[in-house]
Design a protein around this motif. Sequence first.
Motif, PDB file in Angstrom:
ATOM      1  N   ALA A 137      -9.645  14.766   9.116  1.00 25.26           N
ATOM      2  CA  ALA A 137     -10.557  14.608   7.974  1.00 25.26           C
ATOM      3  C   ALA A 137      -9.800  14.109   6.748  1.00 25.26           C
ATOM      4  O   ALA A 137     -10.296  13.248   6.009  1.00 25.26           O
ATOM      5  CB  ALA A 137     -11.239  15.937   7.672  1.00 25.26           C
ATOM      6  N   LEU A 138      -8.600  14.640   6.525  1.00 19.92           N
ATOM      7  CA  LEU A 138      -7.780  14.202   5.410  1.00 19.92           C
ATOM      8  C   LEU A 138      -7.471  12.707   5.516  1.00 19.92           C
ATOM      9  O   LEU A 138      -7.643  11.950   4.550  1.00 19.92           O
ATOM     10  CB  LEU A 138      -6.478  15.013   5.379  1.00 19.92           C
ATOM     11  CG  LEU A 138      -5.378  14.548   4.419  1.00 19.92           C
ATOM     12  CD1 LEU A 138      -5.863  14.552   2.981  1.00 19.92           C
ATOM     13  CD2 LEU A 138      -4.137  15.432   4.585  1.00 19.92           C
ATOM     14  N   ALA A 139      -7.018  12.279   6.681  1.00 14.70           N
ATOM     15  CA  ALA A 139      -6.686  10.864   6.874  1.00 14.70           C
ATOM     16  C   ALA A 139      -7.921   9.988   6.721  1.00 14.70           C
ATOM     17  O   ALA A 139      -7.867   8.924   6.094  1.00 14.70           O
ATOM     18  CB  ALA A 139      -6.065  10.663   8.254  1.00 14.70           C
ATOM     19  N   ALA A 140      -9.035  10.430   7.282  1.00 14.79           N
ATOM     20  CA  ALA A 140     -10.272   9.641   7.191  1.00 14.79           C
ATOM     21  C   ALA A 140     -10.713   9.460   5.747  1.00 14.79           C
ATOM     22  O   ALA A 140     -11.113   8.366   5.333  1.00 14.79           O
ATOM     23  CB  ALA A 140     -11.375  10.310   8.003  1.00 14.79           C
ATOM     24  N   ALA A 141     -10.641  10.525   4.973  1.00 14.07           N
ATOM     25  CA  ALA A 141     -11.035  10.443   3.565  1.00 14.07           C
ATOM     26  C   ALA A 141     -10.115   9.512   2.791  1.00 14.07           C
ATOM     27  O   ALA A 141     -10.566   8.707   1.962  1.00 14.07           O
ATOM     28  CB  ALA A 141     -11.041  11.834   2.940  1.00 14.07           C
ATOM     29  N   LEU A 142      -8.812   9.576   3.059  1.00 11.79           N
ATOM     30  CA  LEU A 142      -7.854   8.760   2.324  1.00 11.79           C
ATOM     31  C   LEU A 142      -7.977   7.276   2.647  1.00 11.79           C
ATOM     32  O   LEU A 142      -7.667   6.426   1.805  1.00 11.79           O
ATOM     33  CB  LEU A 142      -6.431   9.245   2.595  1.00 11.79           C
ATOM     34  CG  LEU A 142      -6.056  10.592   1.966  1.00 11.79           C
ATOM     35  CD1 LEU A 142      -4.644  10.995   2.387  1.00 11.79           C
ATOM     36  CD2 LEU A 142      -6.167  10.556   0.449  1.00 11.79           C
ATOM     37  N   ILE A 143      -8.417   6.941   3.852  1.00  6.69           N
ATOM     38  CA  ILE A 143      -8.573   5.519   4.186  1.00  6.69           C
ATOM     39  C   ILE A 143     -10.004   5.034   3.973  1.00  6.69           C
ATOM     40  O   ILE A 143     -10.327   3.887   4.247  1.00  6.69           O
ATOM     41  CB  ILE A 143      -8.119   5.213   5.633  1.00  6.69           C
ATOM     42  CG1 ILE A 143      -8.972   5.959   6.660  1.00  6.69           C
ATOM     43  CG2 ILE A 143      -6.656   5.523   5.809  1.00  6.69           C
ATOM     44  CD1 ILE A 143      -8.600   5.627   8.107  1.00  6.69           C
ATOM     45  N   GLY A 144     -10.867   5.936   3.474  1.00  6.71           N
ATOM     46  CA  GLY A 144     -12.201   5.523   3.085  1.00  6.71           C
ATOM     47  C   GLY A 144     -13.237   5.483   4.176  1.00  6.71           C
ATOM     48  O   GLY A 144     -14.273   4.820   4.033  1.00  6.71           O
ATOM     49  N   VAL A 145     -13.015   6.204   5.287  1.00  7.86           N
ATOM     50  CA  VAL A 145     -14.026   6.262   6.342  1.00  7.86           C
ATOM     51  C   VAL A 145     -15.059   7.326   5.977  1.00  7.86           C
ATOM     52  O   VAL A 145     -14.688   8.482   5.727  1.00  7.86           O
ATOM     53  CB  VAL A 145     -13.394   6.600   7.708  1.00  7.86           C
ATOM     54  CG1 VAL A 145     -14.460   6.641   8.799  1.00  7.86           C
ATOM     55  CG2 VAL A 145     -12.316   5.593   8.054  1.00  7.86           C
ATOM     56  N   PRO A 146     -16.339   7.003   5.919  1.00  4.59           N
ATOM     57  CA  PRO A 146     -17.365   7.988   5.554  1.00  4.59           C
ATOM     58  C   PRO A 146     -17.353   9.188   6.497  1.00  4.59           C
ATOM     59  O   PRO A 146     -16.974   9.078   7.671  1.00  4.59           O
ATOM     60  CB  PRO A 146     -18.669   7.197   5.661  1.00  4.59           C
ATOM     61  CG  PRO A 146     -18.271   5.767   5.510  1.00  4.59           C
ATOM     62  CD  PRO A 146     -16.917   5.668   6.145  1.00  4.59           C
ATOM     63  N   GLU A 147     -17.810  10.325   5.974  1.00  3.68           N
ATOM     64  CA  GLU A 147     -17.727  11.575   6.734  1.00  3.68           C
ATOM     65  C   GLU A 147     -18.500  11.534   8.048  1.00  3.68           C
ATOM     66  O   GLU A 147     -18.044  12.082   9.055  1.00  3.68           O
ATOM     67  CB  GLU A 147     -18.210  12.739   5.875  1.00  3.68           C
ATOM     68  CG  GLU A 147     -19.644  12.613   5.412  1.00  3.68           C
ATOM     69  CD  GLU A 147     -20.056  13.720   4.457  1.00  3.68           C
ATOM     70  OE1 GLU A 147     -21.257  13.979   4.376  1.00  3.68           O
ATOM     71  OE2 GLU A 147     -19.183  14.317   3.792  1.00  3.68           O
ATOM     72  N   GLY A 148     -19.681  10.905   8.064  1.00  2.67           N
ATOM     73  CA  GLY A 148     -20.482  10.887   9.287  1.00  2.67           C
ATOM     74  C   GLY A 148     -19.805  10.155  10.430  1.00  2.67           C
ATOM     75  O   GLY A 148     -19.586  10.746  11.508  1.00  2.67           O
ATOM     76  N   PRO A 149     -19.455   8.887  10.270  1.00  4.44           N
ATOM     77  CA  PRO A 149     -18.755   8.177  11.344  1.00  4.44           C
ATOM     78  C   PRO A 149     -17.410   8.805  11.708  1.00  4.44           C
ATOM     79  O   PRO A 149     -17.029   8.838  12.879  1.00  4.44           O
ATOM     80  CB  PRO A 149     -18.572   6.768  10.768  1.00  4.44           C
ATOM     81  CG  PRO A 149     -19.658   6.617   9.766  1.00  4.44           C
ATOM     82  CD  PRO A 149     -19.840   7.986   9.177  1.00  4.44           C
ATOM     83  N   ALA A 150     -16.701   9.308  10.696  1.00  2.00           N
ATOM     84  CA  ALA A 150     -15.394   9.925  10.974  1.00  2.00           C
ATOM     85  C   ALA A 150     -15.551  11.165  11.842  1.00  2.00           C
ATOM     86  O   ALA A 150     -14.802  11.369  12.801  1.00  2.00           O
ATOM     87  CB  ALA A 150     -14.690  10.279   9.672  1.00  2.00           C
ATOM     88  N   LEU A 151     -16.528  12.002  11.513  1.00  2.19           N
ATOM     89  CA  LEU A 151     -16.739  13.218  12.293  1.00  2.19           C
ATOM     90  C   LEU A 151     -17.207  12.894  13.703  1.00  2.19           C
ATOM     91  O   LEU A 151     -16.753  13.512  14.678  1.00  2.19           O
ATOM     92  CB  LEU A 151     -17.749  14.129  11.587  1.00  2.19           C
ATOM     93  CG  LEU A 151     -18.133  15.409  12.337  1.00  2.19           C
ATOM     94  CD1 LEU A 151     -16.897  16.250  12.650  1.00  2.19           C
ATOM     95  CD2 LEU A 151     -19.139  16.215  11.526  1.00  2.19           C
ATOM     96  N   SER A 152     -18.112  11.940  13.836  1.00  5.20           N
ATOM     97  CA  SER A 152     -18.576  11.545  15.175  1.00  5.20           C
ATOM     98  C   SER A 152     -17.413  11.051  16.023  1.00  5.20           C
ATOM     99  O   SER A 152     -17.306  11.380  17.215  1.00  5.20           O
ATOM    100  CB  SER A 152     -19.647  10.458  15.076  1.00  5.20           C
ATOM    101  OG  SER A 152     -20.830  10.962  14.500  1.00  5.20           O
ATOM    102  N   ALA A 153     -16.509  10.252  15.414  1.00  4.82           N
ATOM    103  CA  ALA A 153     -15.345   9.755  16.145  1.00  4.82           C
ATOM    104  C   ALA A 153     -14.436  10.902  16.569  1.00  4.82           C
ATOM    105  O   ALA A 153     -13.928  10.929  17.695  1.00  4.82           O
ATOM    106  CB  ALA A 153     -14.574   8.751  15.289  1.00  4.82           C
ATOM    107  N   TYR A 154     -14.231  11.871  15.661  1.00 16.10           N
ATOM    108  CA  TYR A 154     -13.377  13.015  15.981  1.00 16.10           C
ATOM    109  C   TYR A 154     -13.959  13.828  17.146  1.00 16.10           C
ATOM    110  O   TYR A 154     -13.250  14.179  18.097  1.00 16.10           O
ATOM    111  CB  TYR A 154     -13.195  13.917  14.763  1.00 16.10           C
ATOM    112  CG  TYR A 154     -12.525  15.221  15.099  1.00 16.10           C
ATOM    113  CD1 TYR A 154     -11.145  15.275  15.283  1.00 16.10           C
ATOM    114  CD2 TYR A 154     -13.274  16.388  15.295  1.00 16.10           C
ATOM    115  CE1 TYR A 154     -10.527  16.454  15.641  1.00 16.10           C
ATOM    116  CE2 TYR A 154     -12.659  17.572  15.652  1.00 16.10           C
ATOM    117  CZ  TYR A 154     -11.288  17.603  15.823  1.00 16.10           C
ATOM    118  OH  TYR A 154     -10.685  18.780  16.192  1.00 16.10           O
TER     119      TYR A 154
END
Length: 227
Positions: A137-154
Motif C-alpha cells: 500500500a505504501l509503494a502504491a500510494a507513493l507511485i500514484g496508483v489509486p487505492e481500488g486498483p492497487a488493492l485488487s492487484a494485491y
Amino acid sequence: MCIRARLSPSFPVGGFSYSHGIEAAVEQGLVRDRDTLARWMDGILRHGAGRTDGMLFVAAHRAVLAGDEAGFAWAVERADAMRATSETALESRAQGQAFLIAVRAAWPLEGMERWDRVIADTGRPVARPVAYAVAVALAAALIGVPEGPALSAYLHAFAANLVSAGVRLVPLGQTDGQKALAALDSVVHSAAEAALAAPLDDLGSRAMAVDWTSMIHETQYTRLFRS
C-alpha cells in the motif's frame, strides 16, 4: 515501474514458500480438489486475511496520500499485531520486509524516507515489522496508483500465490489451478470493494478453520511450506 510488476512472482519476496495453512488443510482432507481449494480461498479472501489486510491496506494507502503519519503508524501496528498464529505473522512480516528491501534497493521511491522514519518510530528499540499488505500500500500510494486498483492487484496476487501452493500440495494440474483462480476473480473484486467501504471499527476476521490449520501446521510431521 507499475504495481503489478512489484506483485509478480519474480519480485523477490519469497511468497512461494508460504501456504497460509493450506498445507495443513490438505493434510486434514479439507482441501482435496479444485472446488475445495476455491472454497477455502473464498473464505480467506472474504473473511480472513483478505478482509483484514484489505482494510489495513486501504488505511495505509489513505494515510500516505493524506500525509497522515499517525494514521500510517496505526496501520503498521495493527497489521503486525492482528495475526492469529505465529506462522501467518512470519508470512506477513517476512514478505513485507523483503518487499521493502527490494524496493529501496532497485526501485527507490520519492518520499520514501519520510515513511521509513515513521516505521522506525513504531517500536523501540527496534522498529515494528511492516506487514506485506501495508508495504505494498505504501509503494502504491507513493507511485500514484489509486487505492481500488492497487488493492485488487494485491488481493489477486495473494490469491494466485496460495492457489499455486494448492496446485503443488493437492496436487492439481496447472489447468485446474487456473480454473480455480478464474473462479476467484469475482471474489477478489468483492473482497476489495468490501474493504474499501468497511469502517475501521469493524476490523477483524472470522476464518477460524484457516486459523486452526495454520496453528497445527507448526507441528505437522512433514512440511514443504513455512506456513
